[in-house]
Write an enzyme that holds these catalytic residues in place. Structure first.
Site, PDB file in Angstrom:
ATOM      1  N   HIS A 142     -11.596  -6.706 -17.651  1.00 11.58           N
ATOM      2  CA  HIS A 142     -11.749  -5.336 -18.160  1.00 11.58           C
ATOM      3  C   HIS A 142     -12.951  -5.260 -19.101  1.00 11.58           C
ATOM      4  CE1 HIS A 142     -10.243  -1.432 -19.839  1.00 11.58           C
ATOM      5  NE2 HIS A 142     -10.853  -1.897 -20.920  1.00 11.58           N
ATOM      6  N   GLU A 143     -13.064  -6.215 -20.010  1.00 11.95           N
ATOM      7  CA  GLU A 143     -14.152  -6.173 -20.994  1.00 11.95           C
ATOM      8  C   GLU A 143     -15.506  -6.451 -20.343  1.00 11.95           C
ATOM      9  OE1 GLU A 143     -13.622  -4.852 -23.701  1.00 11.95           O
ATOM     10  OE2 GLU A 143     -11.436  -4.958 -23.669  1.00 11.95           O
ATOM     11  N   HIS A 146     -16.748  -3.364 -18.715  1.00 15.33           N
ATOM     12  CA  HIS A 146     -17.416  -2.436 -19.634  1.00 15.33           C
ATOM     13  C   HIS A 146     -18.903  -2.769 -19.729  1.00 15.33           C
ATOM     14  CE1 HIS A 146     -14.338   0.159 -21.137  1.00 15.33           C
ATOM     15  NE2 HIS A 146     -13.593  -0.802 -21.642  1.00 15.33           N
ATOM     16  N   GLU A 228     -12.169   3.920 -19.881  1.00 22.41           N
ATOM     17  CA  GLU A 228     -11.083   2.932 -19.850  1.00 22.41           C
ATOM     18  C   GLU A 228     -10.477   2.861 -18.446  1.00 22.41           C
ATOM     19  OE1 GLU A 228     -10.230   0.707 -22.156  1.00 22.41           O
ATOM     20  OE2 GLU A 228     -11.934   1.506 -23.285  1.00 22.41           O
TER      21      GLU A 228
END
Length: 303
Positions: A142-143, A146, A228
């Site tokens: 997920h990070e 980003h 998100e």
């Protein structure tokens, strides 16, 4: 379903950024109307942005890492964490970001970096103690998503645009209500008939100056929530395993705690909202930087 979610989130991002640009131009025009020269107001907006954007870009990553109390860690200190990040970076075909740890029992994580090659990912000690490798891969994916999607750059731009809009709105309100420089344009307008189009434009200008800061903040929060969802979908695309992130979000919801050094300015960077308060209501949702965890899990389960 996965790729449709990615396309849908990208379209929403374009719409929100388009609204940001329109709002900035409208506030500049409103300030110019108060001054007596619309072009002057638009020019001021460009000047403010030209100074504010580079400063925000230059200091954003350092500010977030410093405020969070993050420290860079070596592979010898956290071998499994480094291996997870390195494997995912290879899969994403991007440079391995720097790895940071935040000494905090609240489980959370965030990423910063205006470019993937200058990126950094940070994990709290509470998160590293709570998650197994599968769940940790979900959070790390997920990070990294980003960084790969340019979200840190996008959110930095959004924060800077909010700052410019707030500054312009404040200038316009001061000129409108307290007088000062450019009074000649306003004196000329006072001598005019307030009927018809001029009266309407005056009301619109006042409303824009009063409401634009709130609209800008709400747009920033909506953009943050959308990114998100985008990072969740991108993480699944990267790992091909939605269960890791589902497991991580489930545990983060159960062990939700306030991150000690989180601030409202940095809240949008974390994988889940770093504060416990303000959840549940419709109005709290509008002012939240994150979508409800239940909704994120539901969407992941559908992928």
């Amino acid at each position: 379903m996965l790729y449709e979610a990615l396309r849908r989130n990208q379209r929403r991002t374009y719409l929100l950024m388009g609204f940001f640009a329109l709002l900035l131009a409208s506030v500049g025009a409103a300030v110019g109307y108060v001054m007596g020269d619309t072009r002057l107001g638009l020019g001021l907006g460009l000047i403010f942005a030209a100074f504010y954007l580079p400063f925000t870009y230059a200091t954003a990553s350092w500010q977030v890492l410093n405020l969070a109390g993050a420290r860079e860690v070596s592979e010898e200190e956290y071998p499994e964490l480094h291996h997870v990040v390195e494997e995912l970076a290879l899969a994403a075909r991007m440079p391995k970001p720097k790895v940071y740890v935040v000494d905090d029992p609240a489980p959370n994580a965030f990423a910063v970096g205006l470019r993937p090659e200058a990126g950094a990912v940070a994990f709290t000690t509470g998160l590293l103690q709570l998650l197994d490798r599968e769940a940790l891969e979900g959070v790390a994916a997920h990070e990294l998503s980003h960084l790969r999607n340019g979200d840190s750059r996008l959110m930095t731009l959004a924060i800077a645009l909010v700052g410019v809009i707030v500054l312009l709105s404040d200038l316009g309100q001061r000129l409108l209500f307290y007088g000062g420089l450019f009074s000649g344009g306003r004196e000329e307008r006072r001598d005019r008939d307030r009927s018809g189009l001029d009266a309407l434009l005056y009301v619109v200008a006042v409303l824009l100056l009063l409401l634009a800061p709130l609209a800008a903040v709400l747009t920033q929060f909506a953009l943050s929530r959308n990114r998100e969802f985008q990072a969740d979908a991108s993480a699944v695309d990267l790992t091909r395993n939605p269960q890791g992130l589902i497991k991580a979000l489930t545990l983060l919801k159960e062990h939700h705690a306030t991150v000690k050094r989180a601030t409202p300015a940095t809240a949008g960077m974390y994988i889940v909202h770093p504060f416990k308060e303000g959840e549940g209501s419709f109005w709290a949702g509008l002012f939240s930087t994150h979508p409800p965890i239940e909704e994120r899990i539901r969407r992941l389960q559908e992928m």
